[in-house]
Structure formats: structure tokens, C-alpha cells
Design a protein around this motif. Structure first.
Motif, mmCIF file in Angstrom:
data_model
loop_
_atom_site.group_PDB
_atom_site.id
_atom_site.type_symbol
_atom_site.label_atom_id
_atom_site.label_comp_id
_atom_site.label_asym_id
_atom_site.label_seq_id
_atom_site.Cartn_x
_atom_site.Cartn_y
_atom_site.Cartn_z
ATOM 1 N N GLU A 3 41.429 9.784 42.994
ATOM 2 C CA GLU A 3 42.077 10.780 42.129
ATOM 3 C C GLU A 3 43.300 11.377 42.812
ATOM 4 O O GLU A 3 44.340 11.581 42.175
ATOM 5 C CB GLU A 3 41.081 11.862 41.718
ATOM 6 C CG GLU A 3 39.968 11.382 40.804
ATOM 7 C CD GLU A 3 40.476 10.708 39.528
ATOM 8 O OE1 GLU A 3 41.465 11.194 38.933
ATOM 9 O OE2 GLU A 3 39.881 9.690 39.129
ATOM 10 N N ILE A 4 43.219 11.659 44.094
ATOM 11 C CA ILE A 4 44.363 12.195 44.844
ATOM 12 C C ILE A 4 45.477 11.161 44.893
ATOM 13 O O ILE A 4 46.649 11.470 44.653
ATOM 14 C CB ILE A 4 43.932 12.617 46.263
ATOM 15 C CG1 ILE A 4 42.961 13.797 46.183
ATOM 16 C CG2 ILE A 4 45.145 12.959 47.126
ATOM 17 C CD1 ILE A 4 42.261 14.117 47.489
ATOM 18 N N TYR A 5 45.119 9.920 45.181
ATOM 19 C CA TYR A 5 46.107 8.844 45.232
ATOM 20 C C TYR A 5 46.830 8.713 43.883
ATOM 21 O O TYR A 5 48.060 8.604 43.836
ATOM 22 C CB TYR A 5 45.441 7.530 45.613
ATOM 23 C CG TYR A 5 46.380 6.352 45.585
ATOM 24 C CD1 TYR A 5 47.269 6.121 46.632
ATOM 25 C CD2 TYR A 5 46.408 5.470 44.498
ATOM 26 C CE1 TYR A 5 48.143 5.050 46.605
ATOM 27 C CE2 TYR A 5 47.273 4.393 44.468
ATOM 28 C CZ TYR A 5 48.137 4.188 45.523
ATOM 29 O OH TYR A 5 49.012 3.134 45.485
ATOM 30 N N LYS A 6 46.075 8.719 42.783
ATOM 31 C CA LYS A 6 46.691 8.590 41.453
ATOM 32 C C LYS A 6 47.659 9.740 41.185
ATOM 33 O O LYS A 6 48.738 9.522 40.641
ATOM 34 C CB LYS A 6 45.621 8.556 40.355
ATOM 35 C CG LYS A 6 44.880 7.248 40.268
ATOM 36 C CD LYS A 6 44.050 7.082 39.013
ATOM 37 C CE LYS A 6 43.222 8.265 38.632
ATOM 38 N NZ LYS A 6 42.335 8.010 37.484
ATOM 39 N N ARG A 7 47.249 10.947 41.563
ATOM 40 C CA ARG A 7 48.095 12.112 41.308
ATOM 41 C C ARG A 7 49.383 12.056 42.135
ATOM 42 O O ARG A 7 50.465 12.332 41.640
ATOM 43 C CB ARG A 7 47.320 13.390 41.615
ATOM 44 C CG ARG A 7 48.037 14.648 41.195
ATOM 45 C CD ARG A 7 47.223 15.931 41.349
ATOM 46 N NE ARG A 7 46.872 16.199 42.741
ATOM 47 C CZ ARG A 7 45.643 16.095 43.266
ATOM 48 N NH1 ARG A 7 44.628 15.715 42.514
ATOM 49 N NH2 ARG A 7 45.433 16.351 44.536
#
Length: 134
Positions: A3-7
Motif C-alpha cells: 500500500e505504501i509503495y502504491k501510494r
């Protein structure tokens, strides 16, 4: 982390799903019969000297039911003591495909890969090795 990577990175898609596990097996040595510990081993012609100072073996095995590839690398690595023979047993299981970044099927597929990787590891070692790592 996903989720952090996508954001932060804002990927539009995923192009490869994979699991990779690299195992170090410290086997009793310095001389041993590989077949006592591993089920897939280098085999040297009986017309040649049988001692090995190094080896690297790679197998690429299609996994048709999962539409993916299993790569197994097996090689010597420096031992931690002179009484041991250390072997790397490396499994890379993957599929190259385009998934949308929010496709939940990726996570289910990764779980299937993890399970298949465990099967491949168990199929690659003998009971003698299992006793060493238990």
C-alpha cells in the motif's frame, strides 16, 4: 508495504509475481555423497575423477498448471567450518503477466506460489537433510 509503495510510486500495473527463497544447507563433510542429502544432484561421469571443488546447476521447470516457471539454482558456497560442505538451494517461482495494481488475485496467486515453492523444497531434499534442519 504494498500500500505504501502504491501510494508513493503510483504503479499502473504489476508485470511479474514471484516468490524466491534461498536456503543454505550445511551438510556434514568434507566428503559426502550428495544423494544422501539432495534428490537432484550433479552427476559426474564415472570415467572422470569424482571430487568437485565447485559447482553451479540451474534447472528451469515449467509449472504448466500455474502458468509459471520454477527456477532451481544449486551451488556450493563457502562453508562456515572445515567439517561442513555448504550448498545453496535457491527457488525462484514466477509468472510474468499484467495485473492491475489493485487486482486482489495477485495475493491469491502469491499464496499458490508459496505453497508450490514449499512442495519443490520438500521434493528436493532427503529425510537425512530434514533431520539436519529440524
Amino acid at each position: 508495504m504494498w500500500e505504501i509503495y502504491k501510494r508513493v510510486c503510483k504503479p499502473s500495473s504489476v508485470t511479474r509475481a514471484a516468490v524466491r527463497f534461498i536456503n543454505r544447507l550445511d551438510l556434514p563433510g568434507p566428503a559426502l555423497d550428495f544423494k544422501d542429502y539432495l534428490r537432484t544432484v550433479p552427476e559426474v561421469s564415472t570415467d572422470l575423477p569424482q571430487g568437485l571443488s565447485a559447482y553451479f546447476m540451474q534447472l528451469q521447470i515449467p509449472q504448466e498448471d500455474l502458468k509459471c516457471m520454477l527456477i532451481i539454482n544449486e551451488a556450493f558456497t563457502p562453508p562456515t567450518s572445515p567439517e561442513l560442505v555448504s550448498v545453496i538451494l535457491d527457488f525462484d517461482l514466477f509468472r510474468e503477466q499484467i495485473w492491475q495494481r489493485d487486482d486482489e488475485d495477485i495475493w491469491r496467486f502469491l499464496e499458490e506460489l508459496r505453497h508450490r515453492k514449499n512442495q519443490a523444497f520438500e521434493a528436493s531434499i532427503t529425510d537425512k537433510t530434514r533431520r539436519l534442519i529440524d
